[in-house]
Design a protein around this motif. Structure first.
Motif, PDB file in Angstrom:
ATOM      1  N   ASP A 134      16.099  15.452   0.926  1.00  0.00           N
ATOM      2  CA  ASP A 134      15.344  14.452   1.693  1.00  0.00           C
ATOM      3  C   ASP A 134      16.265  13.687   2.643  1.00  0.00           C
ATOM      4  O   ASP A 134      15.941  13.472   3.812  1.00  0.00           O
ATOM      5  CB  ASP A 134      14.671  13.440   0.748  1.00  0.00           C
ATOM      6  N   ARG A 139       0.807  -1.219   0.000  1.00  0.00           N
ATOM      7  CA  ARG A 139       0.000   0.000   0.000  1.00  0.00           C
ATOM      8  C   ARG A 139       0.844   1.275   0.000  1.00  0.00           C
ATOM      9  O   ARG A 139       0.334   2.360  -0.227  1.00  0.00           O
ATOM     10  CB  ARG A 139      -0.936   0.005   1.226  1.00  0.00           C
ATOM     11  N   ALA A 140       2.117   1.140   0.288  1.00  0.00           N
ATOM     12  CA  ALA A 140       2.977   2.328   0.422  1.00  0.00           C
ATOM     13  C   ALA A 140       3.556   2.752  -0.922  1.00  0.00           C
ATOM     14  O   ALA A 140       3.779   1.925  -1.806  1.00  0.00           O
ATOM     15  CB  ALA A 140       4.102   2.034   1.402  1.00  0.00           C
ATOM     16  N   GLY A 141       3.798   4.062  -1.038  1.00  0.00           N
ATOM     17  CA  GLY A 141       4.456   4.581  -2.238  1.00  0.00           C
ATOM     18  C   GLY A 141       5.962   4.649  -2.060  1.00  0.00           C
ATOM     19  O   GLY A 141       6.730   4.468  -3.003  1.00  0.00           O
ATOM     20  N   ARG A 142       6.388   4.917  -0.810  1.00  0.00           N
ATOM     21  CA  ARG A 142       7.819   4.991  -0.490  1.00  0.00           C
ATOM     22  C   ARG A 142       8.097   4.257   0.817  1.00  0.00           C
ATOM     23  O   ARG A 142       7.218   4.125   1.657  1.00  0.00           O
ATOM     24  CB  ARG A 142       8.279   6.443  -0.358  1.00  0.00           C
ATOM     25  N   LYS A 202      11.419   3.618  -3.477  1.00  0.00           N
ATOM     26  CA  LYS A 202      10.057   3.904  -3.961  1.00  0.00           C
ATOM     27  C   LYS A 202       9.501   2.663  -4.653  1.00  0.00           C
ATOM     28  O   LYS A 202      10.247   1.820  -5.161  1.00  0.00           O
ATOM     29  CB  LYS A 202      10.068   5.091  -4.920  1.00  0.00           C
ATOM     30  N   GLN A 254      16.152   5.130   1.492  1.00  0.00           N
ATOM     31  CA  GLN A 254      14.807   5.400   0.985  1.00  0.00           C
ATOM     32  C   GLN A 254      14.631   4.705  -0.361  1.00  0.00           C
ATOM     33  O   GLN A 254      15.535   4.692  -1.200  1.00  0.00           O
ATOM     34  CB  GLN A 254      14.525   6.898   0.845  1.00  0.00           C
ATOM     35  N   THR A 305      -3.919   3.438   2.618  1.00  0.00           N
ATOM     36  CA  THR A 305      -2.711   3.674   1.836  1.00  0.00           C
ATOM     37  C   THR A 305      -1.765   4.592   2.587  1.00  0.00           C
ATOM     38  O   THR A 305      -2.187   5.574   3.182  1.00  0.00           O
ATOM     39  CB  THR A 305      -3.082   4.307   0.479  1.00  0.00           C
ATOM     40  N   LEU A 306      -0.484   4.273   2.532  1.00  0.00           N
ATOM     41  CA  LEU A 306       0.537   5.100   3.161  1.00  0.00           C
ATOM     42  C   LEU A 306       1.394   5.736   2.080  1.00  0.00           C
ATOM     43  O   LEU A 306       1.800   5.067   1.143  1.00  0.00           O
ATOM     44  CB  LEU A 306       1.436   4.239   4.054  1.00  0.00           C
ATOM     45  N   GLU A 307       1.652   7.040   2.210  1.00  0.00           N
ATOM     46  CA  GLU A 307       2.545   7.684   1.247  1.00  0.00           C
ATOM     47  C   GLU A 307       3.981   7.240   1.515  1.00  0.00           C
ATOM     48  O   GLU A 307       4.698   6.811   0.612  1.00  0.00           O
ATOM     49  CB  GLU A 307       2.414   9.213   1.342  1.00  0.00           C
ATOM     50  N   VAL A 308       4.401   7.351   2.786  1.00  0.00           N
ATOM     51  CA  VAL A 308       5.749   6.919   3.167  1.00  0.00           C
ATOM     52  C   VAL A 308       5.645   5.950   4.339  1.00  0.00           C
ATOM     53  O   VAL A 308       5.061   6.278   5.370  1.00  0.00           O
ATOM     54  CB  VAL A 308       6.649   8.111   3.560  1.00  0.00           C
TER      55      VAL A 308
END
Length: 271
Positions: free
Chosen positions: A105, A12-15, A267, A265, A64-67
């Motif tokens: 970042d 569900r995560a994007g990053r 993606k 990190q 959903t999680l962005e990060v």
């Protein structure tokens, strides 16, 4: 839930931001001495993922999680503000995907992880170039500009480079507004410092340091492999590492390492 919950979160995560915390707090890593820097990185990623996934509960994988933050709470160690002046906080940044915006970042996350306002020094490893292409000043410029902005914004005190020969180091020095304070030389490729590089560094007050990092500390395939080993049946090939930062906190008066860790990190490709 364990790995099942971790797998659901990753889907569900994007990053993904993975922080090892202070490796000196990891008894299991202290007992084993990795043969190479690449092995150390793999060990750290695997142990962090395994420990983190074992603590995932059923209520943590909704929506959903962005990060997605992947950390091990007991290894996280912020710097005591009262001790800050006695410590030197250094970092080396490896860009895996060629994107200069990753630098901000990485520095912001390192400062946040350690609880400091700025890093004393950041060395950047040359970002990967396409096969058959030589590293050039034009290629380095956007990365160096990003570092210069962070110096001007007081997020970094000094910035340095890695593996530049005399010609490229001189080109960077003459072009840059904020001059490189150091340049790392890999002694695996040259057992003696090149005389022309030594002379130029002395003339321009650039500190020459040595290192034993491989050209590619963490490649895409290696990251995906360790992700798959740690969390079974995860779609590891969807995950691309963006950057890896290695930090160390040294007690100035004694020259001993108080803290060392990695922040990575990655993606997830939606396709």
């Amino acid at each position: 839930m364990g790995t099942e919950g971790a797998r659901a979160l990753l889907e569900r995560a994007g990053r993904l931001t993975l922080q090892t915390g202070n490796l000196l707090n990891w008894g299991c890593l202290r007992k084993k001495c990795p043969a190479t820097p690449s092995e150390e990185v793999r060990d750290c990623i695997q142990k962090t993922l395994t420990e983190w996934s074992s603590k995932i509960g059923q209520d943590q994988h909704q929506g959903t999680l962005e990060v997605l933050e992947c950390t091990v709470a007991q290894a996280i160690e912020k710097i005591n503000p009262e001790e800050r002046d006695e410590l030197k906080v250094s970092a080396k940044l490896f860009i895996v995907g060629s994107n200069s915006s990753s630098i901000r970042d990485a520095v912001d996350l390192a400062c946040s992880a350690l609880g400091v306002a700025q890093l004393d020094s950041v060395i950047i490893a040359p970002p990967p170039v396409e096969d058959g292409t030589n590293l050039s000043l034009e290629y380095l410029q956007p990365y160096w500009k990003e570092l210069e902005n962070l110096v001007q914004n007081k997020k970094i005190v000094a910035i340095g480079t890695s593996d530049l020969d005399k010609t490229l180091l001189e080109q960077l020095y003459l072009w840059a507004q904020v001059k490189p304070s150091s340049n790392q030389v890999n002694l695996a490729s040259c057992c003696v410092m090149p005389p022309d590089l030594t002379a130029f560094a002395k003339e321009c007050d650039i500190q020459l340091l040595t290192h034993n990092d491989p050209k590619e500390l963490l490649c895409e395939a290696s990251f995906q492999e360790v992700l798959q080993e740690s969390i079974q049946n995860v779609k590891a090939n969807k995950w691309i590492p963006l950057w890896l930062l290695r930090y160390s906190v040294i007690v100035k008066s004694r020259g001993i390492i108080k803290s060392k860790g990695y922040i990575i990190q990655a993606k997830r490709n939606a396709s």
